[in-house]
Design a protein around this motif. Structure first.
Motif, PDB file in Angstrom:
ATOM      1  N   TYR A 184      -1.572   1.900 -14.287  1.00 13.64           N
ATOM      2  CA  TYR A 184      -1.847   3.413 -14.194  1.00 13.64           C
ATOM      3  C   TYR A 184      -1.052   4.201 -13.031  1.00 13.64           C
ATOM      4  N   SER A 228     -12.059  -6.839 -19.056  1.00  8.66           N
ATOM      5  CA  SER A 228     -12.278  -6.692 -20.654  1.00  8.66           C
ATOM      6  C   SER A 228     -12.944  -5.527 -21.025  1.00  8.66           C
ATOM      7  N   HIS A 229     -13.787  -5.058 -20.283  1.00  8.36           N
ATOM      8  CA  HIS A 229     -14.808  -3.840 -20.631  1.00  8.36           C
ATOM      9  C   HIS A 229     -14.631  -2.962 -19.442  1.00  8.36           C
ATOM     10  N   GLU A 230     -15.337  -3.305 -18.614  1.00  5.67           N
ATOM     11  CA  GLU A 230     -15.270  -2.279 -17.291  1.00  5.67           C
ATOM     12  C   GLU A 230     -13.995  -2.953 -16.795  1.00  5.67           C
ATOM     13  N   GLN A 231     -13.118  -2.054 -16.007  1.00  7.09           N
ATOM     14  CA  GLN A 231     -11.756  -2.407 -15.318  1.00  7.09           C
ATOM     15  C   GLN A 231     -11.996  -2.306 -13.749  1.00  7.09           C
ATOM     16  N   ARG A 274       0.837  -1.226   0.013  1.00 11.05           N
ATOM     17  CA  ARG A 274       0.016   0.011   0.109  1.00 11.05           C
ATOM     18  C   ARG A 274       0.882   1.129  -0.022  1.00 11.05           C
ATOM     19  N   TYR A 278      -9.703  -2.666 -25.642  1.00  8.72           N
ATOM     20  CA  TYR A 278      -9.759  -2.644 -24.326  1.00  8.72           C
ATOM     21  C   TYR A 278      -9.276  -1.542 -23.433  1.00  8.72           C
ATOM     22  N   PHE A 305      -3.774  -3.759 -16.557  1.00  6.57           N
ATOM     23  CA  PHE A 305      -3.429  -2.410 -16.675  1.00  6.57           C
ATOM     24  C   PHE A 305      -2.454  -1.594 -15.546  1.00  6.57           C
ATOM     25  N   TYR A 356     -16.914   5.889 -13.213  1.00  5.22           N
ATOM     26  CA  TYR A 356     -16.277   5.172 -11.998  1.00  5.22           C
ATOM     27  C   TYR A 356     -16.281   6.390 -10.905  1.00  5.22           C
ATOM     28  N   LEU A 359      -2.023   2.442  -9.507  1.00  2.02           N
ATOM     29  CA  LEU A 359      -3.045   1.639  -9.736  1.00  2.02           C
ATOM     30  C   LEU A 359      -3.071   0.528 -10.725  1.00  2.02           C
ATOM     31  N   LEU A 366      -2.287   6.240 -18.251  1.00  4.18           N
ATOM     32  CA  LEU A 366      -2.016   4.730 -18.531  1.00  4.18           C
ATOM     33  C   LEU A 366      -0.597   4.371 -18.719  1.00  4.18           C
ATOM     34  N   PHE A 388      -9.950  -2.297 -10.244  1.00  5.82           N
ATOM     35  CA  PHE A 388      -8.874  -1.890  -9.680  1.00  5.82           C
ATOM     36  C   PHE A 388      -8.416  -2.390  -8.345  1.00  5.82           C
ATOM     37  N   GLY A 389      -7.003  -2.522  -8.266  1.00  5.99           N
ATOM     38  CA  GLY A 389      -6.536  -2.892  -7.046  1.00  5.99           C
ATOM     39  C   GLY A 389      -6.450  -1.634  -6.059  1.00  5.99           C
ATOM     40  N   PRO A 390      -6.033  -1.778  -4.755  1.00  2.00           N
ATOM     41  CA  PRO A 390      -6.224  -0.758  -3.728  1.00  2.00           C
ATOM     42  C   PRO A 390      -5.096   0.330  -4.025  1.00  2.00           C
ATOM     43  N   GLN A 450      -1.673   7.926 -10.755  1.00  2.00           N
ATOM     44  CA  GLN A 450      -2.666   8.637 -10.510  1.00  2.00           C
ATOM     45  C   GLN A 450      -2.263  10.065  -9.976  1.00  2.00           C
ATOM     46  N   HIS A 479     -10.017   3.248  -4.267  1.00  2.00           N
ATOM     47  CA  HIS A 479      -9.526   2.773  -5.595  1.00  2.00           C
ATOM     48  C   HIS A 479     -10.829   3.176  -6.610  1.00  2.00           C
ATOM     49  N   PRO A 480     -10.510   3.490  -7.780  1.00  2.00           N
ATOM     50  CA  PRO A 480     -11.915   3.642  -8.676  1.00  2.00           C
ATOM     51  C   PRO A 480     -12.530   2.365  -8.579  1.00  2.00           C
ATOM     52  N   ASN A 483      -6.621  -9.186 -19.825  1.00  2.00           N
ATOM     53  CA  ASN A 483      -6.055  -7.715 -20.029  1.00  2.00           C
ATOM     54  C   ASN A 483      -5.826  -7.315 -18.465  1.00  2.00           C
ATOM     55  N   PHE A 529     -16.371   0.926 -10.788  1.00  2.00           N
ATOM     56  CA  PHE A 529     -17.185   0.903 -11.845  1.00  2.00           C
ATOM     57  C   PHE A 529     -18.384   1.101 -11.375  1.00  2.00           C
ATOM     58  N   LEU A 547      -6.304   9.496 -14.219  1.00  2.00           N
ATOM     59  CA  LEU A 547      -5.427   8.221 -14.293  1.00  2.00           C
ATOM     60  C   LEU A 547      -4.931   8.234 -15.591  1.00  2.00           C
ATOM     61  N   GLN A 606     -17.968   5.165 -19.617  1.00  2.00           N
ATOM     62  CA  GLN A 606     -18.175   4.590 -18.482  1.00  2.00           C
ATOM     63  C   GLN A 606     -17.900   5.493 -17.071  1.00  2.00           C
TER      64      GLN A 606
END
Lengths: 109, 110
Positions: free
Chosen positions: A35, A95-98, A9, B96, A33, B35, A90, A45, A100-102, A37, B42-43, A31, B45, A43, B33
């Motif tokens: 990022y 695939s579409h909505e993502q 963290r 994606y 990613f 968020y 982050l 990429l 996220f980890g903490p 922030q 964290h963000p 997929n 959705f 965010l 989208q």
């Protein structure tokens, strides 16, 4: 529920150190990613991976590299950390909505 | 990535009031989208809009996709302290990938 975990963290590193940030997801997503922030910038990429050993640069890849040896794990590497890499990092998968980890708040001094 | 403008950057709201945040693109979007990121979190959705003129509701949140599919809005009615956070819109680019707006950070006065 999708779970995305990140190895730390909070992290404090010195300028010039090599830094590894680990991310693991448990939903078999192809997929993943990375990022960063920063206030007022949203965010951005850094890198994207669409399969094991496959990667694609994002908007701000300079100073970073990535590794995807297993489907569930995506690592971000700072080869030689610099103070301008102090940020919130982050990881996400999906695939579409993502999802996220903490996040890892990295400070480079 | 694709540029998407989000306004306002900050929104200070009296509890119980309504507000709207906007997301604008110069190009036609296939979808958009939204968020939400709570302070220290964290963000997460919220929703995806696909059709021209689409309107979707989640309790006190109303999401709208413009007729030309170049803009979207999020309207919150009767704001509560649980609405505090940063709301991001995100638009697709490439395969994606998402390009995120800078976000609207909402604070609530009790």
């Amino acid at each position: 529920d999708v779970k995305v975990t990140q190895s730390s963290r909070y992290l404090v590193k010195r300028t010039g150190e090599k830094v590894f940030l680990e991310c693991v997801q448990d939903m078999d997503h192809e997929n993943m990613f990375w990022y960063r922030q920063d206030p007022g910038l949203g965010l951005r990429l850094i890198y994207f991976s669409y399969d094991v050993k496959m990667k694609e640069k994002g908007d701000i890849p300079e100073g970073y590299s990535v590794s995807r040896e297993k489907k569930e794990r995506f690592s971000l590497i700072l080869e030689s950390a610099s103070t301008n890499q102090t940020s919130m990092y982050l990881c996400a998968s999906g695939s579409h909505e993502q999802y996220f980890g903490p996040g890892t708040r990295l400070t480079v001094t | 990535g694709q540029q998407v403008m989000q306004i306002p950057q900050y929104q200070h709201v009296q509890e119980g009031e309504d507000f709207t945040t906007y997301c604008n693109s110069s190009t036609t979007l296939s979808n958009i989208q939204w968020y939400k990121q709570r302070p220290g979190g964290h963000p997460v959705f919220l929703i995806q809009l696909v059709k021209s003129g689409e309107v979707k509701k989640q309790k006190r949140l109303t999401f709208q996709f413009g007729e030309a599919k170049k803009n979207s809005s999020l309207h919150i009615t009767a704001t509560q302290t649980t609405d505090v956070g940063t709301y991001f819109c995100a638009v697709p680019f490439g395969d994606y990938k998402l390009s995120f707006g800078a976000g609207t950070t909402v604070t609530v006065r009790a």
